[in-house]
Design a protein around this motif. Structure first.
Motif, short mmCIF file in Angstrom:
data_model
loop_
_atom_site.label_atom_id
_atom_site.label_comp_id
_atom_site.label_asym_id
_atom_site.label_seq_id
_atom_site.Cartn_x
_atom_site.Cartn_y
_atom_site.Cartn_z
N TYR A 1 54.14 -29.30 11.68
CA TYR A 1 53.75 -28.46 10.56
C TYR A 1 54.89 -27.47 10.35
N CYS A 2 55.43 -27.44 9.15
CA CYS A 2 56.54 -26.55 8.81
C CYS A 2 55.96 -25.32 8.12
N TYR A 3 56.06 -24.17 8.76
CA TYR A 3 55.55 -22.93 8.19
C TYR A 3 56.43 -22.47 7.01
N THR A 4 57.68 -22.88 7.00
CA THR A 4 58.58 -22.53 5.90
C THR A 4 58.16 -23.22 4.61
N LYS A 5 57.88 -24.53 4.69
CA LYS A 5 57.47 -25.31 3.51
C LYS A 5 55.96 -25.40 3.34
N ARG A 6 55.21 -24.96 4.37
CA ARG A 6 53.74 -24.96 4.37
C ARG A 6 53.14 -26.35 4.20
N THR A 7 53.71 -27.29 4.92
CA THR A 7 53.21 -28.67 4.90
C THR A 7 53.68 -29.40 6.15
N ILE A 8 53.11 -30.57 6.40
CA ILE A 8 53.54 -31.40 7.52
C ILE A 8 54.79 -32.16 7.10
N ARG A 9 55.81 -32.11 7.96
CA ARG A 9 57.09 -32.76 7.68
C ARG A 9 57.51 -33.58 8.88
N THR A 10 58.40 -34.54 8.66
CA THR A 10 59.01 -35.28 9.76
C THR A 10 60.49 -34.92 9.82
N PHE A 11 61.00 -34.85 11.05
CA PHE A 11 62.38 -34.47 11.29
C PHE A 11 63.01 -35.45 12.27
N LYS A 12 64.23 -35.89 11.97
CA LYS A 12 64.95 -36.76 12.89
C LYS A 12 65.46 -35.94 14.06
N LEU A 13 65.23 -36.43 15.28
CA LEU A 13 65.69 -35.72 16.47
C LEU A 13 67.20 -35.54 16.46
N GLU A 14 67.93 -36.54 15.98
CA GLU A 14 69.39 -36.46 15.99
C GLU A 14 69.92 -35.39 15.02
N ASN A 15 69.10 -34.93 14.08
CA ASN A 15 69.52 -33.92 13.12
C ASN A 15 69.11 -32.50 13.52
N ILE A 16 68.40 -32.37 14.62
CA ILE A 16 68.02 -31.04 15.09
C ILE A 16 69.21 -30.45 15.84
N LEU A 17 69.72 -29.33 15.32
CA LEU A 17 70.88 -28.70 15.93
C LEU A 17 70.50 -27.79 17.09
N SER A 18 69.36 -27.08 16.95
CA SER A 18 68.89 -26.24 18.05
C SER A 18 67.42 -25.89 17.84
N VAL A 19 66.76 -25.55 18.93
CA VAL A 19 65.39 -25.04 18.89
C VAL A 19 65.30 -23.84 19.82
N GLY A 20 64.37 -22.96 19.51
CA GLY A 20 64.19 -21.78 20.36
C GLY A 20 62.84 -21.16 20.09
N SER A 21 62.52 -20.18 20.92
CA SER A 21 61.26 -19.45 20.75
C SER A 21 61.34 -18.64 19.47
N VAL A 22 60.19 -18.45 18.85
CA VAL A 22 60.14 -17.63 17.63
C VAL A 22 60.37 -16.19 18.05
N ARG A 23 61.36 -15.56 17.42
CA ARG A 23 61.67 -14.17 17.72
C ARG A 23 60.71 -13.25 16.97
N LYS A 24 60.22 -12.26 17.67
CA LYS A 24 59.33 -11.29 17.06
C LYS A 24 60.16 -10.37 16.17
N ARG A 25 59.66 -10.11 14.96
CA ARG A 25 60.37 -9.21 14.05
C ARG A 25 59.92 -7.78 14.32
N MET A 26 60.90 -6.90 14.39
CA MET A 26 60.60 -5.49 14.65
C MET A 26 60.47 -4.77 13.32
N GLY A 27 59.37 -4.07 13.12
CA GLY A 27 59.15 -3.32 11.89
C GLY A 27 59.68 -1.90 12.01
N ALA A 28 59.80 -1.24 10.87
CA ALA A 28 60.30 0.14 10.86
C ALA A 28 59.17 1.11 11.11
#
Length: 71
Positions: free
Chosen positions: A44-71
Motif C-alpha cells: 500500500y503506497c501512502y503517497t499515491k493512496r493505493t496498492i502498487r507493485t514495485f520491482k525489487l531490482e528498482n528499489i534503491l533503499s528502504v528505511g524506517s519512517v522518520r518522525k517529523r518534528m513540529g514547531a
C-alpha cells in the motif's frame, strides 16, 4: 534491505523507500508491504493512496519512517 521489507509485512509497519521507475524517475514513497516474491513487492503506497507493485531490482533503499518534528 530484504529483512526490513519482511519486517514491514510481519509487523504491519510503514517504511520509506527510494524507488527508480522504469522511465528512470526517482521517487520517495511511504509504503506498507503486503506481499513479497523473488521479483516484486505488493504494497500500500501512502503517497499515491493505493496498492502498487514495485520491482525489487528498482528499489534503491528502504528505511524506517522518520518522525517529523513540529514547531
Amino acid at each position: 534491505m530484504k529483512n526490513m521489507i519482511i519486517r514491514s509485512i510481519q509487523k504491519k509497519e510503514k517504511i520509506e523507500m527510494i524507488y527508480l521507475s522504469n522511465d528512470n524517475q526517482v521517487s520517495q514513497r511511504v509504503i506498507r508491504v503486503l506481499k513479497i516474491n523473488d521479483e516484486m513487492i505488493m504494497a500500500y503506497c501512502y503517497t499515491k493512496r493505493t496498492i502498487r507493485t514495485f520491482k525489487l531490482e528498482n528499489i534503491l533503499s528502504v528505511g524506517s519512517v522518520r518522525k517529523r518534528m513540529g514547531a
